[in-house]
Design a protein around this motif. Sequence first.
Motif, PDB file in Angstrom:
ATOM      1  N   PRO A  54       0.821  -1.220   0.000  1.00 29.86           N
ATOM      2  CA  PRO A  54       0.000   0.000   0.000  1.00 29.86           C
ATOM      3  C   PRO A  54       0.845   1.256   0.000  1.00 29.86           C
ATOM      4  CG  PRO A  54      -0.858  -1.602   1.565  1.00 29.86           C
ATOM      5  CD  PRO A  54       0.450  -2.151   1.072  1.00 29.86           C
ATOM      6  N   SER A  55       0.422   2.241  -0.798  1.00 31.70           N
ATOM      7  CA  SER A  55       1.124   3.515  -0.920  1.00 31.70           C
ATOM      8  C   SER A  55       0.125   4.572  -1.365  1.00 31.70           C
ATOM      9  CB  SER A  55       2.272   3.389  -1.932  1.00 31.70           C
ATOM     10  OG  SER A  55       1.757   3.078  -3.223  1.00 31.70           O
ATOM     11  N   PHE A  56       0.604   5.806  -1.551  1.00 32.57           N
ATOM     12  CA  PHE A  56      -0.284   6.869  -2.027  1.00 32.57           C
ATOM     13  C   PHE A  56      -0.755   6.589  -3.449  1.00 32.57           C
ATOM     14  CE2 PHE A  56       1.954   9.266   1.350  1.00 32.57           C
ATOM     15  CZ  PHE A  56       0.841   9.740   2.023  1.00 32.57           C
ATOM     16  N   TYR A  64      -2.159  -9.806  -8.169  1.00 32.74           N
ATOM     17  CA  TYR A  64      -1.221 -10.700  -8.847  1.00 32.74           C
ATOM     18  C   TYR A  64      -0.905 -10.261 -10.268  1.00 32.74           C
ATOM     19  CZ  TYR A  64      -5.439 -12.364 -11.144  1.00 32.74           C
ATOM     20  OH  TYR A  64      -6.604 -12.420 -11.866  1.00 32.74           O
ATOM     21  N   GLY A  65      -1.747  -9.357 -10.834  1.00 31.90           N
ATOM     22  CA  GLY A  65      -1.502  -8.869 -12.191  1.00 31.90           C
ATOM     23  C   GLY A  65      -1.038  -7.427 -12.229  1.00 31.90           C
ATOM     24  N   GLY A  66      -0.672  -6.868 -11.072  1.00 33.15           N
ATOM     25  CA  GLY A  66      -0.195  -5.494 -11.022  1.00 33.15           C
ATOM     26  C   GLY A  66      -1.294  -4.450 -11.114  1.00 33.15           C
ATOM     27  N   ARG A  67      -2.553  -4.830 -10.853  1.00 31.12           N
ATOM     28  CA  ARG A  67      -3.684  -3.899 -10.942  1.00 31.12           C
ATOM     29  C   ARG A  67      -4.080  -3.401  -9.559  1.00 31.12           C
ATOM     30  NH1 ARG A  67      -6.208  -8.528 -14.657  1.00 31.12           N
ATOM     31  NH2 ARG A  67      -5.686  -9.555 -12.695  1.00 31.12           N
ATOM     32  N   ASP A  68      -4.530  -2.161  -9.513  1.00 27.94           N
ATOM     33  CA  ASP A  68      -4.841  -1.508  -8.248  1.00 27.94           C
ATOM     34  C   ASP A  68      -5.990  -2.216  -7.519  1.00 27.94           C
ATOM     35  OD1 ASP A  68      -6.310   0.665  -6.532  1.00 27.94           O
ATOM     36  OD2 ASP A  68      -4.308   1.456  -6.888  1.00 27.94           O
ATOM     37  N   THR A  69      -5.749  -2.653  -6.292  1.00 29.35           N
ATOM     38  CA  THR A  69      -6.754  -3.383  -5.522  1.00 29.35           C
ATOM     39  C   THR A  69      -7.896  -2.486  -5.084  1.00 29.35           C
ATOM     40  OG1 THR A  69      -5.079  -4.939  -4.705  1.00 29.35           O
ATOM     41  CG2 THR A  69      -7.140  -4.802  -3.465  1.00 29.35           C
ATOM     42  N   PHE A  70      -7.561  -1.281  -4.600  1.00 26.66           N
ATOM     43  CA  PHE A  70      -8.598  -0.367  -4.111  1.00 26.66           C
ATOM     44  C   PHE A  70      -9.570   0.024  -5.221  1.00 26.66           C
ATOM     45  CE2 PHE A  70     -10.089   4.022  -3.391  1.00 26.66           C
ATOM     46  CZ  PHE A  70     -10.839   3.804  -2.237  1.00 26.66           C
TER      47      PHE A  70
END
Length: 284
Positions: A54-56, A64-70
């Motif tokens: 998690p970051s800004f 797992y595919g590099g896509r934003d979870t939020f």
Amino acid sequence: MSQGFIDFWQTMYRNKKAFSGMIILAIFIFMAIFGPMMASLDMTVNFDGRYKSPSFAHWLGTDYGGRDTFLQLVYGSRDVLSIGLFAALFTLVLGFVIGAVSGFVGGKTDTVLMFITNLFLTVPSFPVLMIVAALVQIKNPVMFSFILAAWSWAPLARAIRSQLLSLKNREFIIACRIMGLKTPYILFREILPNLTPYLAINFIMAAQGAIVASVGLMMLGLAPYSPTNWGMMIQLAVQNTGGIFNPKGYIYLISPIMCLGLFQMACIFFSNGLEEALNPRLRS
């Protein structure tokens, strides 16, 4: 109208559980309506950015595919809440109409409708929903919602019938019959307003149950593929990331589960004070 809104707001505010539930539900609704307008979701696979913390830039990291979870949670909330809304609406209409007609008309009509209602009550709903979802080609959220409502109206119909049995002998209903008013008018103009608090609570709880059922069916792969649906996120987290055993996939697995649990808690808290807020006799 404004005084009624003020009384409703003050009653909900005094009940801290109901007020907190209302705020949480408002956040989910705001997220579902305006979230996709405020940020765009890129579902392109980017293996170089997978499992970021998690970051800004990524509030809940990446999957797992590099896509934003939020952002997946935000976009999925619109699908999940729309299914719950339509399913609760269909449940309310079916339950009220069948229960009201059964209790008000009585006789053979009551016997037939209650036989059908009891039949639906005795059949376990989720296994039937699994079979129906596997056999019927679900093309859109409205159709999905109707299938969910088709197996959840029976408890409400039975409860409405019980309410009607006590209401139909009240003085104002007898007066309506003497005046020769038709049954639809009596049901929708005289009886329905008296049942508004009860129906409002059942609407919230029906939406909660429909969302849980839809997420369960989606998680099992028995509903149309929607990668941002919370149920599908859970399934993908388990299948594609080994989310139960892979520490890097914990956030992607836990996030939709937390959203689902938070929504259920908010529904229970909100319904806790809804009847008091809508019923002046309870407020006094």
